[in-house]
Scaffold this motif. Structure first.
Motif, PDB file in Angstrom:
ATOM      1  N   UNK A  64      32.168  50.251  40.251  1.00 19.91           N
ATOM      2  CA  UNK A  64      33.466  49.568  40.228  1.00 19.91           C
ATOM      3  C   UNK A  64      34.378  50.329  39.272  1.00 19.91           C
ATOM      4  N   UNK A  85      37.455  49.061  43.925  1.00 22.09           N
ATOM      5  CA  UNK A  85      38.651  49.226  43.094  1.00 22.09           C
ATOM      6  C   UNK A  85      39.157  47.855  42.680  1.00 22.09           C
ATOM      7  N   UNK A  86      39.399  47.674  41.381  1.00 23.37           N
ATOM      8  CA  UNK A  86      39.930  46.420  40.858  1.00 23.37           C
ATOM      9  C   UNK A  86      41.295  46.737  40.228  1.00 23.37           C
ATOM     10  N   UNK A  87      42.361  46.193  40.820  1.00 21.01           N
ATOM     11  CA  UNK A  87      43.705  46.410  40.274  1.00 21.01           C
ATOM     12  C   UNK A  87      44.023  45.204  39.395  1.00 21.01           C
ATOM     13  N   UNK A  89      46.266  42.926  36.444  1.00 18.25           N
ATOM     14  CA  UNK A  89      47.662  42.685  36.076  1.00 18.25           C
ATOM     15  C   UNK A  89      47.967  43.241  34.689  1.00 18.25           C
ATOM     16  N   UNK A 101      36.206  39.068  30.449  1.00 18.13           N
ATOM     17  CA  UNK A 101      36.256  38.558  31.818  1.00 18.13           C
ATOM     18  C   UNK A 101      34.970  38.898  32.571  1.00 18.13           C
ATOM     19  N   UNK A 105      31.040  36.892  34.697  1.00 21.15           N
ATOM     20  CA  UNK A 105      30.568  37.112  36.070  1.00 21.15           C
ATOM     21  C   UNK A 105      29.177  36.524  36.304  1.00 21.15           C
TER      22      UNK A 105
ATOM     23  N   UNK B 100      41.321  43.492  51.292  1.00 17.58           N
ATOM     24  CA  UNK B 100      41.760  43.298  49.906  1.00 17.58           C
ATOM     25  C   UNK B 100      41.783  41.807  49.613  1.00 17.58           C
ATOM     26  N   UNK B 106      42.367  35.347  37.525  1.00 18.39           N
ATOM     27  CA  UNK B 106      42.731  36.452  36.636  1.00 18.39           C
ATOM     28  C   UNK B 106      43.819  37.355  37.246  1.00 18.39           C
ATOM     29  N   UNK B 107      44.237  37.079  38.472  1.00 24.03           N
ATOM     30  CA  UNK B 107      45.287  37.827  39.175  1.00 24.03           C
ATOM     31  C   UNK B 107      44.895  39.271  39.494  1.00 24.03           C
ATOM     32  N   UNK B 108      43.625  39.532  39.499  1.00 26.80           N
ATOM     33  CA  UNK B 108      43.131  40.865  39.861  1.00 26.80           C
ATOM     34  C   UNK B 108      43.130  40.987  41.386  1.00 26.80           C
ATOM     35  N   UNK B 109      43.415  42.181  41.874  1.00 25.24           N
ATOM     36  CA  UNK B 109      43.273  42.447  43.310  1.00 25.24           C
ATOM     37  C   UNK B 109      42.112  43.425  43.462  1.00 25.24           C
ATOM     38  N   UNK B 110      41.241  43.214  44.433  1.00 23.98           N
ATOM     39  CA  UNK B 110      40.100  44.102  44.602  1.00 23.98           C
ATOM     40  C   UNK B 110      39.790  44.290  46.084  1.00 23.98           C
ATOM     41  N   UNK B 111      39.158  45.428  46.376  1.00 23.80           N
ATOM     42  CA  UNK B 111      38.814  45.701  47.766  1.00 23.80           C
ATOM     43  C   UNK B 111      37.330  45.471  47.999  1.00 23.80           C
ATOM     44  N   UNK B 112      36.898  45.763  49.219  1.00 25.03           N
ATOM     45  CA  UNK B 112      35.515  45.487  49.612  1.00 25.03           C
ATOM     46  C   UNK B 112      34.973  46.707  50.362  1.00 25.03           C
ATOM     47  N   UNK B 113      34.677  47.791  49.637  1.00 21.43           N
ATOM     48  CA  UNK B 113      34.321  49.043  50.319  1.00 21.43           C
ATOM     49  C   UNK B 113      32.988  49.002  51.057  1.00 21.43           C
ATOM     50  N   UNK B 118      32.273  38.355  50.487  1.00 27.71           N
ATOM     51  CA  UNK B 118      32.950  38.159  49.199  1.00 27.71           C
ATOM     52  C   UNK B 118      33.158  36.668  48.979  1.00 27.71           C
ATOM     53  N   UNK B 121      35.511  36.490  42.571  1.00 27.84           N
ATOM     54  CA  UNK B 121      36.266  37.616  42.044  1.00 27.84           C
ATOM     55  C   UNK B 121      35.321  38.658  41.471  1.00 27.84           C
ATOM     56  N   UNK B 122      35.642  39.928  41.735  1.00 28.04           N
ATOM     57  CA  UNK B 122      34.789  41.020  41.260  1.00 28.04           C
ATOM     58  C   UNK B 122      34.938  41.243  39.760  1.00 28.04           C
ATOM     59  N   UNK B 123      35.980  40.657  39.150  1.00 31.71           N
ATOM     60  CA  UNK B 123      36.199  40.864  37.711  1.00 31.71           C
ATOM     61  C   UNK B 123      35.743  39.661  36.899  1.00 31.71           C
ATOM     62  N   UNK B 124      36.220  38.466  37.256  1.00 31.35           N
ATOM     63  CA  UNK B 124      35.936  37.302  36.420  1.00 31.35           C
ATOM     64  C   UNK B 124      34.938  36.337  37.043  1.00 31.35           C
ATOM     65  N   UNK B 125      34.602  36.534  38.314  1.00 31.94           N
ATOM     66  CA  UNK B 125      33.614  35.670  38.950  1.00 31.94           C
ATOM     67  C   UNK B 125      34.165  34.363  39.495  1.00 31.94           C
TER      68      UNK B 125
END
Lengths: 105, 137
Positions: A64, A85-87, A89, A101, A105, B100, B106-113, B118, B121-125
């Motif tokens: 990631x 990819x994690x975009x 804010x 954060x 998880x 996407x 957390x307002x994160x945007x993530x993809x699913x390669x 899914x 959230x891949x960042x905060x769960x």
């Protein structure tokens, strides 16, 4: 393993705005909850930056990557290696905030 | 009947939903709507410095079509700049290259390669996530 672009190799560092040109990458292991820093030796290169950085990160088993924004070439390289990819804010500014954060998880 | 428009391929969702002009105005500013393919044309041609030929391959259209999309984008942006309009980035005939998702926590945007299922959230769960697609933008 999660790659996070950072300005310095200290845990209280701020995040770098440009993924490919960041001075360091913080590689966070969510299992052991440990962080190691690797220097981005390709930061000043003119060509093949995305390819070289992806290779560098894949050697550390990164699956990631976190960024404020990601360029087209880096996105293509990451997709090719199935790196998510994690975009994030702009309100997330420090490495500690990201790690906090991820710990949830 | 006219041929149906082919969906344009967008590499990643925009970071923002639009822009507001700064300054004094007596009434609510007019709005210019930049659709996703127009946004993507500006991103590929002006930000990523691709040629029109390269950018047209990414978006999945012919080069003349890309030129038309880009011309439309520039006209809208110049109108917004000169007339002090808001810019809203939404709509259009598009699909994302990857799946996407956006986390509402957390307002994160993530993809699913890896095309996995899914659920969080891949960042905060957080489970408060939505998949971004044409209906959402």
């Amino acid at each position: 393993m999660i790659a996070i672009p950072v300005e310095t190799d200290k845990l209280n560092t701020t995040l770098s705005h440009r993924f490919g040109r960041s001075k360091y990458f913080a590689i966070y292991n969510p299992v052991s909850k440990s962080t190691v820093f690797i220097e981005n030796v390709y930061a000043e290169d003119k060509i093949r930056v995305a390819e070289n950085i992806t290779y560098l990160l894949s050697k550390t088993s990164v699956n990631k990557l976190v960024a404020y924004e990601i360029g087209l070439k880096m996105q293509n390289e990451a997709s090719g290696k199935e790196i998510q990819i994690l975009i994030i804010p702009e309100n997330l500014k420090t490495l500690k905030q990201i790690i906090q954060l991820i710990k949830n998880l | 009947m006219a041929r149906t428009r082919q969906n344009r391929i967008i590499q990643q969702p925009p970071k923002v939903l639009g822009f507001n002009p700064i300054g004094f105005y007596t009434s609510k500013p007019k709005t210019v709507c930049l659709n996703l393919e127009e946004y993507e044309s500006i991103r590929l041609l002006d930000y990523e410095n691709l040629s029109q030929e390269e950018a047209s391959k990414y978006i999945g259209v012919s080069r003349p079509t890309l030129t038309r999309i880009y011309e439309s984008a520039r006209k809208k942006v110049s109108k917004a700049l000169i007339e002090g309009c808001k810019i809203i980035i939404e709509g259009g005939s598009f699909i994302f290259k990857d799946e996407w998702f956006e986390c509402k926590n957390c307002l994160c945007k993530f993809n699913n390669p890896v095309k996995a299922e899914i659920n969080c959230c891949a960042l905060c769960g957080s489970s408060d996530i939505v998949q971004l697609n044409q209906a959402k933008l």
